[in-house]
Design a protein around this motif. Structure first.
Motif, PDB file in Angstrom:
ATOM      1  N   LEU A   1      30.789 -62.773  93.461  1.00 30.61           N
ATOM      2  CA  LEU A   1      30.019 -61.381  93.309  1.00 30.61           C
ATOM      3  C   LEU A   1      29.135 -61.897  92.015  1.00 30.61           C
ATOM      4  O   LEU A   1      29.599 -62.486  91.121  1.00 30.61           O
ATOM      5  N   SER A   2      28.138 -60.913  92.184  1.00 28.55           N
ATOM      6  CA  SER A   2      27.186 -60.706  91.074  1.00 28.55           C
ATOM      7  C   SER A   2      27.853 -60.288  89.704  1.00 28.55           C
ATOM      8  O   SER A   2      29.001 -59.393  89.685  1.00 28.55           O
ATOM      9  N   LYS A   3      27.124 -60.350  88.607  1.00 32.40           N
ATOM     10  CA  LYS A   3      27.823 -59.588  87.323  1.00 32.40           C
ATOM     11  C   LYS A   3      27.736 -57.979  87.644  1.00 32.40           C
ATOM     12  O   LYS A   3      28.655 -57.346  87.051  1.00 32.40           O
ATOM     13  N   ALA A   4      26.527 -57.618  88.166  1.00 33.07           N
ATOM     14  CA  ALA A   4      26.484 -56.141  88.300  1.00 33.07           C
ATOM     15  C   ALA A   4      27.485 -55.735  89.454  1.00 33.07           C
ATOM     16  O   ALA A   4      27.933 -54.583  89.149  1.00 33.07           O
ATOM     17  N   ALA A   5      27.711 -56.450  90.273  1.00 30.31           N
ATOM     18  CA  ALA A   5      28.886 -56.072  91.044  1.00 30.31           C
ATOM     19  C   ALA A   5      30.194 -56.164  90.702  1.00 30.31           C
ATOM     20  O   ALA A   5      31.038 -54.974  90.972  1.00 30.31           O
ATOM     21  N   LEU A   6      30.371 -56.988  89.801  1.00 31.64           N
ATOM     22  CA  LEU A   6      31.787 -57.080  89.125  1.00 31.64           C
ATOM     23  C   LEU A   6      31.827 -55.954  88.199  1.00 31.64           C
ATOM     24  O   LEU A   6      32.872 -55.365  87.742  1.00 31.64           O
TER      25      LEU A   6
ATOM     26  N   ALA B   1      34.687 -53.170  87.732  1.00 27.26           N
ATOM     27  CA  ALA B   1      35.277 -52.870  86.823  1.00 27.26           C
ATOM     28  C   ALA B   1      35.163 -51.199  86.330  1.00 27.26           C
ATOM     29  O   ALA B   1      36.270 -50.962  85.761  1.00 27.26           O
ATOM     30  N   SER B   2      34.194 -50.928  86.413  1.00 32.67           N
ATOM     31  CA  SER B   2      34.067 -49.199  86.185  1.00 32.67           C
ATOM     32  C   SER B   2      34.842 -48.610  87.080  1.00 32.67           C
ATOM     33  O   SER B   2      35.618 -47.617  86.620  1.00 32.67           O
ATOM     34  N   ALA B   3      34.995 -48.923  88.298  1.00 39.46           N
ATOM     35  CA  ALA B   3      35.984 -48.143  89.154  1.00 39.46           C
ATOM     36  C   ALA B   3      37.499 -48.412  88.955  1.00 39.46           C
ATOM     37  O   ALA B   3      38.156 -47.488  88.937  1.00 39.46           O
ATOM     38  N   ALA B   4      37.760 -49.806  88.503  1.00 38.69           N
ATOM     39  CA  ALA B   4      38.982 -50.054  87.982  1.00 38.69           C
ATOM     40  C   ALA B   4      39.433 -49.331  86.468  1.00 38.69           C
ATOM     41  O   ALA B   4      40.486 -49.639  86.053  1.00 38.69           O
ATOM     42  N   HIS B   5      38.319 -48.941  86.086  1.00 42.58           N
ATOM     43  CA  HIS B   5      38.446 -48.443  84.444  1.00 42.58           C
ATOM     44  C   HIS B   5      38.889 -49.361  83.477  1.00 42.58           C
ATOM     45  O   HIS B   5      39.835 -49.327  82.488  1.00 42.58           O
ATOM     46  N   VAL B   6      38.381 -50.525  83.478  1.00 43.83           N
ATOM     47  CA  VAL B   6      38.404 -51.661  82.512  1.00 43.83           C
ATOM     48  C   VAL B   6      37.721 -51.264  81.246  1.00 43.83           C
ATOM     49  O   VAL B   6      36.697 -51.034  81.225  1.00 43.83           O
ATOM     50  N   VAL B   7      38.547 -51.321  80.406  1.00 43.27           N
ATOM     51  CA  VAL B   7      38.202 -51.029  78.908  1.00 43.27           C
ATOM     52  C   VAL B   7      37.371 -52.246  78.520  1.00 43.27           C
ATOM     53  O   VAL B   7      37.625 -53.173  78.543  1.00 43.27           O
ATOM     54  N   GLY B   8      36.115 -51.975  77.592  1.00 45.54           N
ATOM     55  CA  GLY B   8      35.315 -52.708  76.967  1.00 45.54           C
ATOM     56  C   GLY B   8      34.498 -53.545  77.951  1.00 45.54           C
ATOM     57  O   GLY B   8      33.727 -54.417  77.583  1.00 45.54           O
ATOM     58  N   ARG B   9      34.213 -52.943  79.292  1.00 46.62           N
ATOM     59  CA  ARG B   9      33.390 -53.792  80.241  1.00 46.62           C
ATOM     60  C   ARG B   9      32.093 -53.801  80.090  1.00 46.62           C
ATOM     61  O   ARG B   9      31.398 -54.793  80.336  1.00 46.62           O
ATOM     62  N   SER B  10      31.471 -52.949  79.167  1.00 51.09           N
ATOM     63  CA  SER B  10      29.963 -53.047  78.807  1.00 51.09           C
ATOM     64  C   SER B  10      29.769 -54.173  77.966  1.00 51.09           C
ATOM     65  O   SER B  10      28.622 -54.640  78.012  1.00 51.09           O
ATOM     66  N   HIS B  11      30.612 -54.851  77.293  1.00 48.54           N
ATOM     67  CA  HIS B  11      30.616 -55.865  76.266  1.00 48.54           C
ATOM     68  C   HIS B  11      30.979 -57.252  76.976  1.00 48.54           C
ATOM     69  O   HIS B  11      30.830 -58.265  76.303  1.00 48.54           O
ATOM     70  N   MET B  12      31.291 -57.274  78.161  1.00 49.77           N
ATOM     71  CA  MET B  12      31.856 -58.508  78.942  1.00 49.77           C
ATOM     72  C   MET B  12      31.071 -59.053  79.519  1.00 49.77           C
ATOM     73  O   MET B  12      29.860 -58.873  80.130  1.00 49.77           O
ATOM     74  N   THR B  13      31.385 -60.781  79.438  1.00 50.88           N
ATOM     75  CA  THR B  13      30.142 -61.376  80.070  1.00 50.88           C
ATOM     76  C   THR B  13      30.808 -61.486  81.497  1.00 50.88           C
ATOM     77  O   THR B  13      31.760 -60.910  82.016  1.00 50.88           O
ATOM     78  N   ARG B  14      30.392 -62.191  82.561  1.00 49.15           N
ATOM     79  CA  ARG B  14      30.616 -62.228  83.992  1.00 49.15           C
ATOM     80  C   ARG B  14      31.861 -62.832  84.179  1.00 49.15           C
ATOM     81  O   ARG B  14      32.947 -62.197  84.892  1.00 49.15           O
TER      82      ARG B  14
ATOM     83  N   THR C   1      37.946 -62.161  84.908  1.00 49.67           N
ATOM     84  CA  THR C   1      39.347 -62.469  84.425  1.00 49.67           C
ATOM     85  C   THR C   1      40.109 -61.012  84.374  1.00 49.67           C
ATOM     86  O   THR C   1      41.155 -60.961  84.837  1.00 49.67           O
ATOM     87  N   ALA C   2      39.244 -59.879  83.773  1.00 48.77           N
ATOM     88  CA  ALA C   2      39.667 -58.648  83.547  1.00 48.77           C
ATOM     89  C   ALA C   2      40.234 -58.013  85.076  1.00 48.77           C
ATOM     90  O   ALA C   2      41.201 -57.470  85.123  1.00 48.77           O
ATOM     91  N   LEU C   3      39.220 -58.337  85.982  1.00 48.63           N
ATOM     92  CA  LEU C   3      39.458 -57.809  87.619  1.00 48.63           C
ATOM     93  C   LEU C   3      40.509 -58.438  88.118  1.00 48.63           C
ATOM     94  O   LEU C   3      41.384 -57.877  88.996  1.00 48.63           O
ATOM     95  N   SER C   4      40.810 -59.468  87.903  1.00 47.36           N
ATOM     96  CA  SER C   4      41.882 -60.524  88.435  1.00 47.36           C
ATOM     97  C   SER C   4      43.059 -60.076  87.885  1.00 47.36           C
ATOM     98  O   SER C   4      44.041 -59.938  88.744  1.00 47.36           O
ATOM     99  N   ALA C   5      42.987 -59.590  86.640  1.00 50.32           N
ATOM    100  CA  ALA C   5      44.177 -59.334  85.917  1.00 50.32           C
ATOM    101  C   ALA C   5      44.857 -57.845  86.221  1.00 50.32           C
ATOM    102  O   ALA C   5      45.967 -57.546  86.088  1.00 50.32           O
ATOM    103  N   ALA C   6      43.676 -57.053  86.624  1.00 44.46           N
ATOM    104  CA  ALA C   6      43.944 -55.441  86.941  1.00 44.46           C
ATOM    105  C   ALA C   6      44.624 -55.501  88.287  1.00 44.46           C
ATOM    106  O   ALA C   6      44.582 -56.151  89.276  1.00 44.46           O
TER     107      ALA C   6
END
Length: 194
Positions: free
Chosen positions: A162-167, A171-184, A189-194
């Motif tokens: 997936l592209s960074k936009a899709a990720l 991440a937004s749907a999974a409510h990953v905290v700090g996603r706006s500052h994350m790299t692809r 990594t955050a989505l794999s852990a969630a």
């Protein structure tokens, strides 16, 4: 023209007689003088201000002008006064407290540990079911082993294509905290852990 030494440094000076006094003006050595055009490229040439600019500058200077009273200005360091006060206190038999030692500098390793603890603290409430707080100390955030939950294992989706936009959307749907500052890679990594 003369030279003299002050504070282990030799100075070039001009000695002049002014109003019945000898005055001393410190000068620069030849190797200390640099040409601005050689040092700074692109200095603007001489330009004249417009009549409005000159008038505004004069008004500004007049507004900020004040009478010179040397008594209004004092040495803020006042080292001699502080030492004299300590001597007088010691003479009077008072106890003189020593200055507190300077704080130990913190190392970069501690900063990295604090950042990691901050990230863990941000991720922590989802796994423990608690609420996030910003005021907890690093020691308070040390993780205790979480109680194991029985979860049905579902096949994980392959996110590597997936592209960074899709990720970011996931991440937004999974409510990953700090996603706006994350790299692809961070999002992956955050989505794999969630």
């Amino acid at each position: 023209m003369a030279t003299f030494v002050m504070r282990q440094h030799e100075y070039l000076v001009a000695v002049k007689a002014e109003d019945g006094l000898l005055t001393l003006h410190t000068l620069h050595w030849a190797d200390e003088i640099r040409k601005p055009k050689d040092e700074i490229d692109g200095l603007p040439g001489k330009s004249k201000g417009t009549a409005k600019e000159v008038k505004m500058a004069e008004q500004l200077i007049e507004a900020l002008a004040m009478t010179w009273d040397p008594e209004q200005f004092h040495d803020t360091f006042q080292f001699q006064r502080k030492v004299a006060a300590l001597i007088e206190a010691k003479k009077a038999g008072e106890t003189v407290e020593k200055a507190e030692p300077a704080a130990e500098p913190t190392g970069a390793v501690e900063l990295v540990q604090a950042l990691r603890a901050s990230v863990e603290r941000a991720r922590g409430p989802k796994s423990t079911g608690g609420t996030a707080t910003r005021s907890r100390s690093v020691k308070a955030t040390e993780k205790k082993p979480a109680a194991k939950k029985r979860v049905r294992s579902e096949p994980k989706e392959d996110l590597s294509g997936l592209s960074k936009a899709a990720l970011y959307k996931k991440a937004s749907a999974a409510h990953v905290v700090g996603r706006s500052h994350m790299t692809r890679d961070d999002l992956l990594t955050a989505l794999s852990a969630a």
